[in-house]
Design an enzyme around this catalytic site. Structure first.
Site, PDB file in Angstrom:
ATOM      1  N   GLY A   9       0.795  -1.229   0.000  1.00 22.31           N
ATOM      2  CA  GLY A   9       0.000   0.000   0.000  1.00 22.31           C
ATOM      3  C   GLY A   9       0.825   1.275   0.000  1.00 22.31           C
ATOM      4  O   GLY A   9       0.289   2.365  -0.212  1.00 22.31           O
ATOM      5  N   VAL A  10       2.152   1.170   0.239  1.00 22.78           N
ATOM      6  CA  VAL A  10       3.002   2.372   0.226  1.00 22.78           C
ATOM      7  C   VAL A  10       3.052   2.922  -1.200  1.00 22.78           C
ATOM      8  O   VAL A  10       3.145   2.165  -2.175  1.00 22.78           O
ATOM      9  CB  VAL A  10       4.430   2.023   0.740  1.00 22.78           C
ATOM     10  CG1 VAL A  10       5.412   3.144   0.445  1.00 22.78           C
ATOM     11  CG2 VAL A  10       4.393   1.718   2.231  1.00 22.78           C
ATOM     12  N   MET A  12       4.865   5.168  -4.175  1.00 27.04           N
ATOM     13  CA  MET A  12       6.237   5.498  -4.586  1.00 27.04           C
ATOM     14  C   MET A  12       6.188   6.284  -5.896  1.00 27.04           C
ATOM     15  O   MET A  12       5.481   5.864  -6.824  1.00 27.04           O
ATOM     16  CB  MET A  12       6.991   4.175  -4.801  1.00 27.04           C
ATOM     17  CG  MET A  12       8.396   4.306  -5.323  1.00 27.04           C
ATOM     18  SD  MET A  12       9.154   2.641  -5.478  1.00 27.04           S
ATOM     19  CE  MET A  12      10.870   3.122  -5.743  1.00 27.04           C
ATOM     20  N   PRO A  13       6.922   7.408  -5.989  1.00 27.21           N
ATOM     21  CA  PRO A  13       6.948   8.137  -7.265  1.00 27.21           C
ATOM     22  C   PRO A  13       7.487   7.237  -8.377  1.00 27.21           C
ATOM     23  O   PRO A  13       8.389   6.432  -8.135  1.00 27.21           O
ATOM     24  CB  PRO A  13       7.923   9.292  -6.995  1.00 27.21           C
ATOM     25  CG  PRO A  13       7.958   9.432  -5.510  1.00 27.21           C
ATOM     26  CD  PRO A  13       7.729   8.064  -4.951  1.00 27.21           C
ATOM     27  N   LEU A  15       9.154   8.198 -10.913  1.00 29.76           N
ATOM     28  CA  LEU A  15      10.421   8.706 -11.437  1.00 29.76           C
ATOM     29  C   LEU A  15      11.201   9.382 -10.309  1.00 29.76           C
ATOM     30  O   LEU A  15      10.631  10.149  -9.525  1.00 29.76           O
ATOM     31  CB  LEU A  15      10.147   9.695 -12.573  1.00 29.76           C
ATOM     32  CG  LEU A  15      11.326  10.108 -13.447  1.00 29.76           C
ATOM     33  CD1 LEU A  15      10.842  10.473 -14.846  1.00 29.76           C
ATOM     34  CD2 LEU A  15      12.124  11.260 -12.882  1.00 29.76           C
ATOM     35  N   GLY A  16      12.466   9.047 -10.218  1.00 26.04           N
ATOM     36  CA  GLY A  16      13.287   9.603  -9.144  1.00 26.04           C
ATOM     37  C   GLY A  16      14.702   9.896  -9.606  1.00 26.04           C
ATOM     38  O   GLY A  16      15.007   9.842 -10.810  1.00 26.04           O
ATOM     39  N   GLY A  18      18.807   9.099  -9.170  1.00 28.51           N
ATOM     40  CA  GLY A  18      19.834   8.163  -8.706  1.00 28.51           C
ATOM     41  C   GLY A  18      21.166   8.879  -8.510  1.00 28.51           C
ATOM     42  O   GLY A  18      21.486   9.807  -9.250  1.00 28.51           O
ATOM     43  N   ASP A  43      17.551   7.831  -4.742  1.00 24.33           N
ATOM     44  CA  ASP A  43      18.069   6.464  -4.672  1.00 24.33           C
ATOM     45  C   ASP A  43      19.563   6.477  -4.426  1.00 24.33           C
ATOM     46  O   ASP A  43      20.344   6.883  -5.279  1.00 24.33           O
ATOM     47  CB  ASP A  43      17.780   5.739  -5.998  1.00 24.33           C
ATOM     48  CG  ASP A  43      18.217   4.281  -5.944  1.00 24.33           C
ATOM     49  OD1 ASP A  43      17.377   3.435  -5.592  1.00 24.33           O
ATOM     50  OD2 ASP A  43      19.400   3.993  -6.232  1.00 24.33           O
ATOM     51  N   TYR A  48      27.565   3.437  -2.338  1.00 23.89           N
ATOM     52  CA  TYR A  48      27.882   4.627  -3.145  1.00 23.89           C
ATOM     53  C   TYR A  48      28.720   5.629  -2.346  1.00 23.89           C
ATOM     54  O   TYR A  48      29.204   6.613  -2.900  1.00 23.89           O
ATOM     55  CB  TYR A  48      26.615   5.344  -3.649  1.00 23.89           C
ATOM     56  CG  TYR A  48      25.692   4.512  -4.505  1.00 23.89           C
ATOM     57  CD1 TYR A  48      26.087   3.275  -5.008  1.00 23.89           C
ATOM     58  CD2 TYR A  48      24.420   4.959  -4.821  1.00 23.89           C
ATOM     59  CE1 TYR A  48      25.227   2.510  -5.784  1.00 23.89           C
ATOM     60  CE2 TYR A  48      23.561   4.206  -5.606  1.00 23.89           C
ATOM     61  CZ  TYR A  48      23.969   2.978  -6.072  1.00 23.89           C
ATOM     62  OH  TYR A  48      23.113   2.232  -6.841  1.00 23.89           O
ATOM     63  N   LYS A  73      20.535   1.086   0.158  1.00 26.78           N
ATOM     64  CA  LYS A  73      20.733  -0.358  -0.057  1.00 26.78           C
ATOM     65  C   LYS A  73      21.823  -0.902   0.858  1.00 26.78           C
ATOM     66  O   LYS A  73      22.775  -0.186   1.198  1.00 26.78           O
ATOM     67  CB  LYS A  73      21.130  -0.620  -1.518  1.00 26.78           C
ATOM     68  CG  LYS A  73      20.297   0.132  -2.532  1.00 26.78           C
ATOM     69  CD  LYS A  73      20.623  -0.221  -3.968  1.00 26.78           C
ATOM     70  CE  LYS A  73      19.951   0.749  -4.926  1.00 26.78           C
ATOM     71  NZ  LYS A  73      20.696   2.008  -5.129  1.00 26.78           N
ATOM     72  N   HIS A 106      21.218  -5.130  -1.937  1.00 25.35           N
ATOM     73  CA  HIS A 106      21.837  -4.600  -3.157  1.00 25.35           C
ATOM     74  C   HIS A 106      22.164  -5.697  -4.191  1.00 25.35           C
ATOM     75  O   HIS A 106      22.043  -5.464  -5.397  1.00 25.35           O
ATOM     76  CB  HIS A 106      23.126  -3.848  -2.785  1.00 25.35           C
ATOM     77  CG  HIS A 106      23.547  -2.813  -3.771  1.00 25.35           C
ATOM     78  ND1 HIS A 106      24.152  -1.634  -3.402  1.00 25.35           N
ATOM     79  CD2 HIS A 106      23.470  -2.755  -5.124  1.00 25.35           C
ATOM     80  CE1 HIS A 106      24.419  -0.923  -4.478  1.00 25.35           C
ATOM     81  NE2 HIS A 106      24.010  -1.588  -5.548  1.00 25.35           N
TER      82      HIS A 106
HETATM   83  P1  NDP Z   1      21.836   6.159 -16.166  1.00 25.82           P
HETATM   84  O1  NDP Z   1      21.311   5.200 -17.176  1.00 25.82           O
HETATM   85  O2  NDP Z   1      20.899   6.940 -15.343  1.00 25.82           O
HETATM   86  O3  NDP Z   1      22.823   7.111 -16.953  1.00 25.82           O
HETATM   87  C1  NDP Z   1      23.531   8.131 -16.334  1.00 25.82           C
HETATM   88  C2  NDP Z   1      24.446   8.752 -17.393  1.00 25.82           C
HETATM   89  O4  NDP Z   1      23.665   9.413 -18.393  1.00 25.82           O
HETATM   90  C3  NDP Z   1      25.378   9.780 -16.815  1.00 25.82           C
HETATM   91  O5  NDP Z   1      26.597   9.663 -17.515  1.00 25.82           O
HETATM   92  C4  NDP Z   1      24.708  11.119 -17.141  1.00 25.82           C
HETATM   93  O6  NDP Z   1      25.708  12.115 -17.312  1.00 25.82           O
HETATM   94  C5  NDP Z   1      24.022  10.809 -18.452  1.00 25.82           C
HETATM   95  N1  NDP Z   1      22.758  11.528 -18.640  1.00 25.82           N
HETATM   96  C6  NDP Z   1      21.737  11.677 -17.741  1.00 25.82           C
HETATM   97  N2  NDP Z   1      20.706  12.348 -18.283  1.00 25.82           N
HETATM   98  C7  NDP Z   1      21.070  12.661 -19.542  1.00 25.82           C
HETATM   99  C8  NDP Z   1      20.416  13.347 -20.601  1.00 25.82           C
HETATM  100  N3  NDP Z   1      19.182  13.832 -20.458  1.00 25.82           N
HETATM  101  N4  NDP Z   1      21.084  13.483 -21.786  1.00 25.82           N
HETATM  102  C9  NDP Z   1      22.334  12.980 -21.937  1.00 25.82           C
HETATM  103  N5  NDP Z   1      22.999  12.303 -20.964  1.00 25.82           N
HETATM  104  C10 NDP Z   1      22.365  12.132 -19.785  1.00 25.82           C
HETATM  105  O7  NDP Z   1      22.855   5.317 -15.234  1.00 25.82           O
HETATM  106  P2  NDP Z   1      23.011   4.976 -13.693  1.00 25.82           P
HETATM  107  O8  NDP Z   1      23.878   3.785 -13.624  1.00 25.82           O
HETATM  108  O9  NDP Z   1      23.430   6.167 -12.925  1.00 25.82           O
HETATM  109  O10 NDP Z   1      21.562   4.523 -13.210  1.00 25.82           O
HETATM  110  C11 NDP Z   1      20.663   5.369 -12.540  1.00 25.82           C
HETATM  111  C12 NDP Z   1      20.601   5.038 -11.063  1.00 25.82           C
HETATM  112  O11 NDP Z   1      20.273   3.665 -10.843  1.00 25.82           O
HETATM  113  C13 NDP Z   1      21.938   5.187 -10.302  1.00 25.82           C
HETATM  114  O12 NDP Z   1      22.302   6.519 -10.101  1.00 25.82           O
HETATM  115  C14 NDP Z   1      21.650   4.405  -9.052  1.00 25.82           C
HETATM  116  O13 NDP Z   1      20.863   5.158  -8.161  1.00 25.82           O
HETATM  117  C15 NDP Z   1      20.884   3.209  -9.623  1.00 25.82           C
HETATM  118  N6  NDP Z   1      21.769   2.052  -9.925  1.00 25.82           N
HETATM  119  C16 NDP Z   1      21.581   0.909  -9.186  1.00 25.82           C
HETATM  120  C17 NDP Z   1      22.362  -0.197  -9.409  1.00 25.82           C
HETATM  121  C18 NDP Z   1      22.112  -1.428  -8.597  1.00 25.82           C
HETATM  122  O14 NDP Z   1      22.926  -2.350  -8.648  1.00 25.82           O
HETATM  123  N7  NDP Z   1      21.043  -1.491  -7.855  1.00 25.82           N
HETATM  124  C19 NDP Z   1      23.446  -0.215 -10.408  1.00 25.82           C
HETATM  125  C20 NDP Z   1      23.564   1.038 -11.142  1.00 25.82           C
HETATM  126  C21 NDP Z   1      22.741   2.105 -10.903  1.00 25.82           C
HETATM  127  P3  NDP Z   1      25.719  13.504 -16.465  1.00 25.82           P
HETATM  128  O15 NDP Z   1      25.640  13.136 -15.001  1.00 25.82           O
HETATM  129  O16 NDP Z   1      27.003  14.130 -16.875  1.00 25.82           O
HETATM  130  O17 NDP Z   1      24.502  14.258 -16.939  1.00 25.82           O
END
Ligand code: NDP
Length: 282
Positions: A9-10, A12-13, A15-16, A18, A43, A48, A73, A106
């Site tokens: 029931g929680v 969650m948005p 889009l968030g 990371g 997130d 991290y 995580k 994680h």
């Molecule tokens: P993403 O797929 O979100 O890609 C991030 C990259 O895309 C960065 O290099 C960023 O560069 C670039 N970027 C972002 N927006 C744009 C845009 N509009 N146009 C062009 N380039 C863009 O990769 P992540 O791996 O960061 O995944 C998102 C989140 O997922 C992580 O931050 C984390 O919270 C989570 N995650 C979880 C994992 C797990 O094992 N559970 C593993 C990996 C990620 P810049 O910052 O320079 O804009």
């Protein structure tokens, strides 16, 4: 911001924001900018090494706690029932919070059963409003669900246009587990931003490739958490709720599936061994 309802029931948005790979000293301004842009789901992870900076940004924002949805995580080195409780307390302390909205295992390795028992307790006593897992492929998820009381609320897995996880999503729906995508922009790999199909659809909507890719995931009812350190991209990535992709466009993007991981393959024994040895100051 549209929300999804988790299996307890929680809300969650969908889009968030990371914060993986944002260095500690850049995290506070990045999260402050994201909150300013309108993000409410954050997130992070113990691994991290930027939870403190996320906490400082939350405190500085002045946004009421109940308007935020904070996920962190548990890393492998802290798995097991007792160590999980201690790791949870340390994460909360670093974030400066007294409860979490979502606490995730994680990685699916080591004593995650012990961790899950501790997390069930944290969920029952309200310190974690929801608990879930990350990087659980269907077999691991089925195993965890079958042998425990609380079904994970969320499974956060690599999901993007090149690795679409449709079978995973089908199973998660069966169990009532919310699909959350990490790497929704494929971390920019595989020619992501120049992909002809994405570029073509982006032109048709006068949108960016990132917006098309995020919209495609959101339209599949998958939670997304794109990362960017640039405020203009943060705003762009958030702006995906006033247009829709047609069935034909959804199908064209579906055609980009490659059927394999492009970032972290959790079935690769070398990768599993490597991850099991990674230690952080948690
Ligand atoms: P993403 O797929 O979100 O890609 C991030 C990259 O895309 C960065 O290099 C960023 O560069 C670039 N970027 C972002 N927006 C744009 C845009 N509009 N146009 C062009 N380039 C863009 O990769 P992540 O791996 O960061 O995944 C998102 C989140 O997922 C992580 O931050 C984390 O919270 C989570 N995650 C979880 C994992 C797990 O094992 N559970 C593993 C990996 C990620 P810049 O910052 O320079 O804009």
């Amino acid at each position: 911001m549209p929300q999804v309802s988790l299996n307890n029931g929680v809300r969650m948005p969908i889009l968030g924001f990371g914060v993986f790979q944002i260095p500690e000293d850049q995290t506070q301004p990045a999260v402050e900018a994201a909150l300013e842009a309108g993000y409410r789901l954050l997130d992070t992870a113990a691994a991290y090494e930027n939870e403190r900076a996320v906490g400082r940004a939350i405190a500085a924002s002045g946004i009421p706690r109940d308007e935020l949805f904070v996920t962190t995580k548990l890393w492998i080195q802290d798995y097991g029932e007792e160590s999980t409780k201690r790791a949870f307390d340390r994460s909360l302390e670093r974030l400066g919070l007294d409860y979490l909205d979502l606490y995730l295992i994680h990685q699916p390795y080591g004593d995650y059963y012990g961790s899950w028992r501790a997390m069930e307790g944290l969920n029952r006593n309200g310190r974690a409003r929801a608990i879930g897992v990350s990087n659980f492929y269907p077999d691991r998820l089925a195993d965890l669900v079958t042998h425990n009381e609380i079904v994970p609320a969320v499974n956060q897995i690599e999901t993007h246009v090149f690795f679409q996880r449709t079978d995973d999503q089908k199973l998660m729906r069966q169990y009532g587990v919310q699909h959350e995508s990490w790497g929704p922009l494929a971390e920019g790999g595989q020619g992501f931003f120049d992909n002809p199909v994405l570029v073509d659809i982006a032109r048709a909507h006068d949108r960016s490739v990132a917006q098309i890719a995020l919209r495609w995931l959101v339209q599949r009812e998958i939670v997304v958490i794109p990362k960017s350190v640039r405020p203009e991209r943060m705003a762009e990535n958030l702006d995906v709720f006033d247009f829709r992709l047609t069935a034909d466009e959804m199908a064209r993007v579906a055609g980009l599936e490659t059927g394999r991981s492009h970032i972290v393959d959790h079935h690769d024994p070398e990768r599993v061994t490597w991850l099991g040895g990674v230690r952080f100051d948690t």
